[in-house]
Design a protein around this motif. Structure first.
Motif, mmCIF file in Angstrom:
data_model
loop_
_atom_site.group_PDB
_atom_site.id
_atom_site.type_symbol
_atom_site.label_atom_id
_atom_site.label_comp_id
_atom_site.label_asym_id
_atom_site.label_seq_id
_atom_site.Cartn_x
_atom_site.Cartn_y
_atom_site.Cartn_z
ATOM 1 N N ALA A 16 0.818 -1.218 0.000
ATOM 2 C CA ALA A 16 0.000 0.000 0.000
ATOM 3 C C ALA A 16 0.851 1.267 0.000
ATOM 4 O O ALA A 16 0.575 2.207 -0.754
ATOM 5 C CB ALA A 16 -0.949 -0.008 1.194
ATOM 6 N N LYS A 17 1.886 1.321 0.836
ATOM 7 C CA LYS A 17 2.728 2.516 0.914
ATOM 8 C C LYS A 17 3.433 2.767 -0.420
ATOM 9 O O LYS A 17 3.552 3.908 -0.866
ATOM 10 C CB LYS A 17 3.775 2.387 2.025
ATOM 11 C CG LYS A 17 3.243 2.542 3.403
ATOM 12 C CD LYS A 17 4.378 2.449 4.413
ATOM 13 C CE LYS A 17 3.856 2.593 5.826
ATOM 14 N NZ LYS A 17 4.925 2.462 6.812
ATOM 15 N N LYS A 18 3.920 1.714 -1.026
ATOM 16 C CA LYS A 18 4.647 1.858 -2.287
ATOM 17 C C LYS A 18 3.708 2.210 -3.433
ATOM 18 O O LYS A 18 4.071 2.969 -4.326
ATOM 19 C CB LYS A 18 5.447 0.596 -2.588
ATOM 20 C CG LYS A 18 6.603 0.415 -1.622
ATOM 21 C CD LYS A 18 7.417 -0.792 -1.929
ATOM 22 C CE LYS A 18 8.549 -0.913 -0.914
ATOM 23 N NZ LYS A 18 9.285 -2.150 -1.077
ATOM 24 N N VAL A 19 2.491 1.687 -3.391
ATOM 25 C CA VAL A 19 1.512 2.023 -4.426
ATOM 26 C C VAL A 19 1.202 3.520 -4.349
ATOM 27 O O VAL A 19 1.152 4.214 -5.368
ATOM 28 C CB VAL A 19 0.225 1.179 -4.278
ATOM 29 C CG1 VAL A 19 -0.901 1.734 -5.156
ATOM 30 C CG2 VAL A 19 0.495 -0.275 -4.636
ATOM 31 N N GLU A 20 1.032 4.018 -3.138
ATOM 32 C CA GLU A 20 0.761 5.442 -2.944
ATOM 33 C C GLU A 20 1.935 6.286 -3.440
ATOM 34 O O GLU A 20 1.757 7.288 -4.124
ATOM 35 C CB GLU A 20 0.479 5.738 -1.461
ATOM 36 C CG GLU A 20 0.239 7.191 -1.141
ATOM 37 C CD GLU A 20 -0.993 7.773 -1.819
ATOM 38 O OE1 GLU A 20 -0.988 8.986 -2.089
ATOM 39 O OE2 GLU A 20 -1.954 7.031 -2.091
ATOM 40 N N LEU A 21 3.150 5.879 -3.122
ATOM 41 C CA LEU A 21 4.343 6.605 -3.555
ATOM 42 C C LEU A 21 4.467 6.584 -5.078
ATOM 43 O O LEU A 21 4.726 7.617 -5.706
ATOM 44 C CB LEU A 21 5.607 6.023 -2.915
ATOM 45 C CG LEU A 21 6.922 6.690 -3.259
ATOM 46 C CD1 LEU A 21 6.914 8.153 -2.819
ATOM 47 C CD2 LEU A 21 8.082 5.956 -2.608
ATOM 48 N N SER A 23 2.067 6.232 -7.166
ATOM 49 C CA SER A 23 0.983 7.045 -7.695
ATOM 50 C C SER A 23 1.360 8.531 -7.648
ATOM 51 O O SER A 23 1.115 9.272 -8.603
ATOM 52 C CB SER A 23 -0.284 6.792 -6.874
ATOM 53 O OG SER A 23 -1.320 7.624 -7.315
ATOM 54 N N GLN A 24 1.991 8.966 -6.557
ATOM 55 C CA GLN A 24 2.420 10.360 -6.438
ATOM 56 C C GLN A 24 3.495 10.704 -7.466
ATOM 57 O O GLN A 24 3.449 11.765 -8.101
ATOM 58 C CB GLN A 24 2.935 10.645 -5.028
ATOM 59 C CG GLN A 24 1.858 10.655 -3.979
ATOM 60 C CD GLN A 24 2.435 10.741 -2.566
ATOM 61 O OE1 GLN A 24 3.643 10.743 -2.367
ATOM 62 N NE2 GLN A 24 1.540 10.799 -1.584
#
Length: 174
Positions: A16-21, A23-24
């Motif tokens: 989840a954290k890496k997906v968010e990163l 995406s940013q």
């Protein structure tokens, strides 16, 4: 070197954290690319833009045509707003030098056009006055001053008629 989605997942990009990163990073890259594309588009739009001149009476020189001036002023206004908007974007940081350079071109071109129109207006008013031999005899000092300005005007307008591209004009006069 390319990377597939499978390669990213193998490296743990599905967390989840890496997906968010990711995406940013993707969103930042997309917005930077959009600014770069818009800047390139504006520059390309200016390449064919020309100042249109027309012969003025039997004076042997030229003046700017009004319709061309209006079109250029509209384009200048539009591109100034777009450029200022892009410069204010937090995604413009990597392109700040290019955007500032482009904004400087637009500001200079706008100033050049304003001064050109003021000069044209004054020249159009004074030319018939100082073409009169009677006035030249009554006001020899002013007639000599006008003759110098007239020579400058005719030279500039001749060059503008021969090479009317707005981008080249701005380079020539800086």
């Amino acid at each position: 070197n390319s990377m597939s989605m499978f390669d990213l997942l193998k490296m743990g990009a599905g967390e989840a954290k890496k997906v968010e990163l990711l995406s940013q990073v993707s969103e930042t890259a997309r917005k930077e690319w959009s600014i770069k594309k818009n800047l390139k588009s504006m520059r390309e739009l200016w390449q064919p833009i020309e100042y249109s001149t027309t012969s003025y009476k039997d004076t042997g020189t030229f003046v700017l045509q009004g319709q061309c001036v209006e079109e250029i002023q509209l384009l200048l206004d539009d591109h100034m707003i777009k450029t200022q908007t892009m410069r204010s974007s937090p995604y413009a940081k990597p392109l700040v030098a290019s955007l500032k350079g482009w904004e400087n071109f637009l500001i200079f071109t706008n100033s050049l056009l304003e001064e050109w129109l003021k000069m044209q207006s004054a020249w159009l008013y004074l030319e018939p006055i100082f073409s009169s031999e009677d006035i030249k005899n009554q006001m020899p000092g002013e007639a000599r001053k006008f003759a110098g300005v007239d020579d400058l005007w005719r030279d500039h307008m001749s060059k503008s008629n021969e090479s009317p591209k707005a981008v080249e004009m701005s380079k020539r006069t800086t």
